[in-house]
Write an enzyme that holds these catalytic residues in place. Sequence first.
Site, mmCIF file in Angstrom:
data_model
loop_
_atom_site.group_PDB
_atom_site.id
_atom_site.type_symbol
_atom_site.label_atom_id
_atom_site.label_comp_id
_atom_site.label_asym_id
_atom_site.label_seq_id
_atom_site.Cartn_x
_atom_site.Cartn_y
_atom_site.Cartn_z
ATOM 1 N N GLU A 250 -59.729 23.707 -38.085
ATOM 2 C CA GLU A 250 -59.916 24.724 -39.134
ATOM 3 C C GLU A 250 -59.240 26.014 -38.702
ATOM 4 O OE1 GLU A 250 -64.500 23.399 -40.344
ATOM 5 O OE2 GLU A 250 -64.118 25.306 -39.371
ATOM 6 N N LYS A 252 -59.069 29.635 -37.581
ATOM 7 C CA LYS A 252 -60.036 30.521 -36.929
ATOM 8 C C LYS A 252 -59.743 31.940 -37.391
ATOM 9 C CE LYS A 252 -62.042 31.721 -32.457
ATOM 10 N NZ LYS A 252 -62.307 33.116 -32.770
ATOM 11 N N GLU A 302 -67.168 33.074 -42.231
ATOM 12 C CA GLU A 302 -66.546 34.209 -41.581
ATOM 13 C C GLU A 302 -66.195 35.178 -42.706
ATOM 14 O OE1 GLU A 302 -66.451 34.205 -38.299
ATOM 15 O OE2 GLU A 302 -64.935 35.671 -37.716
HETATM 16 P P1 AMP Z 1 -65.080 33.637 -30.183
HETATM 17 O O1 AMP Z 1 -65.731 34.837 -30.823
HETATM 18 O O2 AMP Z 1 -63.695 33.905 -29.706
HETATM 19 O O3 AMP Z 1 -65.970 32.995 -29.147
HETATM 20 O O4 AMP Z 1 -64.911 32.524 -31.321
HETATM 21 C C1 AMP Z 1 -65.977 31.996 -32.050
HETATM 22 C C2 AMP Z 1 -66.104 32.723 -33.370
HETATM 23 O O5 AMP Z 1 -65.014 32.424 -34.229
HETATM 24 C C3 AMP Z 1 -67.282 32.327 -34.194
HETATM 25 O O6 AMP Z 1 -68.466 32.933 -33.759
HETATM 26 C C4 AMP Z 1 -66.891 32.776 -35.581
HETATM 27 O O7 AMP Z 1 -67.244 34.140 -35.773
HETATM 28 C C5 AMP Z 1 -65.386 32.726 -35.558
HETATM 29 N N1 AMP Z 1 -64.776 31.743 -36.468
HETATM 30 C C6 AMP Z 1 -63.668 31.980 -37.202
HETATM 31 N N2 AMP Z 1 -63.310 30.905 -37.915
HETATM 32 C C7 AMP Z 1 -64.210 29.930 -37.639
HETATM 33 C C8 AMP Z 1 -64.358 28.583 -38.052
HETATM 34 N N3 AMP Z 1 -63.501 28.011 -38.874
HETATM 35 N N4 AMP Z 1 -65.411 27.882 -37.537
HETATM 36 C C9 AMP Z 1 -66.278 28.456 -36.682
HETATM 37 N N5 AMP Z 1 -66.179 29.729 -36.251
HETATM 38 C C10 AMP Z 1 -65.152 30.471 -36.721
#
Ligand code: AMP
Length: 585
Positions: A250, A252, A302
């Site tokens: 997906e 991000k 998000e």
């Molecule tokens: P990180 O903050 O770098 O640890 O990455 C995880 C975060 O990415 C999650 O907590 C979400 O806020 C964000 N995120 C963005 N797109 C997605 C997605 N498709 N699925 C899950 N999380 C996502």
Amino acid sequence: MEFSVLADAFERMESTTKRNELTQILIALFEQMPRDVVARAVYLLQGKIRPDFEGVELGVAEKLAIRALSKSSGVPTRRIEDQYRKDGDLGRASIDIMGQKTQTTFFVQDITVERVYETLFKIARLEGARSQDMKSRYISSLLNDARPAEAGYILKILLGTLRFGIAENTIMDALAAAFTGDKANRGAVERAYNVSSDLGAVAEAIAADGLEGAGRFKAEPFRPIRPMLAERVKSEEDAISKMGAGLAAEYKLDGERVQVHMSGKRVEIFSRRLENITAHYPDIVERLPQDVSADEAILEAEAVAVNEKTGEFLPFQELMHRRRKHKIEKAVSEYPVAVNFFDILYLDGKSCLEAPYTERRAMLEDAVTEGERVRCVVMATIASAQEMSEFMENAINAGSEGLMLKMPDAAYLAGARGSNWLKLKKEYRNELGDSLDLVVVGGFFGKGRRTGIYGTLLLAAYDDQLDTFPSVCKVGTGFTDEELDRLYQILHPKVTIRRNPRIDSTMEAEVWFEPELVIETVASEITLSPVHRAAWDAVRKDAGLALRFPKYTGRTRDEKPPESASTTREIVSLYRSQKKTPHAG
Ligand code: AMP
């Protein structure tokens, strides 16, 4: 139960830094506790009165506490302030002050945990013009009957400075041991906590009914679920070798994670840290009942700021405008957001947590009516590293920061970081391939223009096995003067007199902070270190890992609790992968 029993346990907890001892003290405390006190005691142990998502804040200012202390002790405020300056902690100062009490109370009543809790709860709920006066009165009434040590803890709770460095995990270990007879049942306690985010309620249920009590907790609207988290991977090949072909990828997106709860027209939104942030998104609240065809649902999305004219995604920082208390309507029209749903956790009376990803995705697509500002996040099934690279390129071109990779047959593991979700970020910032989110644990004062503020910070990773924060580098570059000022404002209130026992560092900082603030850092490489404690002994005996040439990116990760910082395991795997692919520079 007498508050002195709790205060005694607090005192013993303050004098140890060993997790095992903390657990033993807690077990003994829980075992002698009447069942109906357990929930309240668990909140107080965490320095709160209700679970975070209820947003019940004590909000007592130091001035007010000093006034109340003066009233109860008969000691003038000026002397209390002097003592406070000397002790550096108002709780501790109050122990000395109450010891010198000039007014004697003729009738000393033992104060109970119930009374302390109820009074604190009343204080938190007071609002309006006369509330300061009333608060002061409530506080004095407690202090009047408290022994000096008890008064100290009451004030610490009120001011939000009660900190033993006990992690939730330690409390859960102790609850399992005390109420189910076996620490090994921690898993069941944790599952209940993960779906309810309310450790007090879980504690109460298992105190009454043991494991059966824990088993009763299910996902339900308006109780936030602790989010599932991802591990990072360095490359497409890595991801394929971990997950196999056929994984789901997906986009991000770089926004704010929102957990949206709805039942009919009622909508509430929780942040990744499970705070209620409904007020930031009145537009989502209004739209959701039309966007989602369900009577009741819990969804994850998000929320991303978008350019109103082009619909393009904007950087995360733009969402900050939504965090204000006033004129939110203006922020809503000036900074529109797009809601990108990526998961469904509950639908019309049933938990979806146990369903595999593919089923949840199908339910999500069924439930969501897509529109201009509402979408299911772009997803594709990926068969090879090559396909993933192409999909990654599309994602980046669309303004994403990378990909989230999800195991098609995996359930939603609330509260867990595991390999069923991986994140692959665009390699754009530094040789390491990604930034690291690290916890600020210590500070060193600056020189020259930076005199009086912290010029260098000591950073730590999170060790999720030991539940500690081992140091990983000192960082002094990447800060503008304004940013250093801002960080000082954030960090100064987090200064502790003693190092929190969860911080693992052989380096002595000039000041220690509560491990709370997470900041984003880049570095040129990861090296073995005789000083820094991250991944100690993991790669080489008597050595840890450290960042080389670390630099602050300018971004604090306010939405991340410290336990969501980069883990030592991630750092080990980054270290190993750089060994395999030596890079230039
Ligand atoms: P990180 O903050 O770098 O640890 O990455 C995880 C975060 O990415 C999650 O907590 C979400 O806020 C964000 N995120 C963005 N797109 C997605 C997605 N498709 N699925 C899950 N999380 C996502």
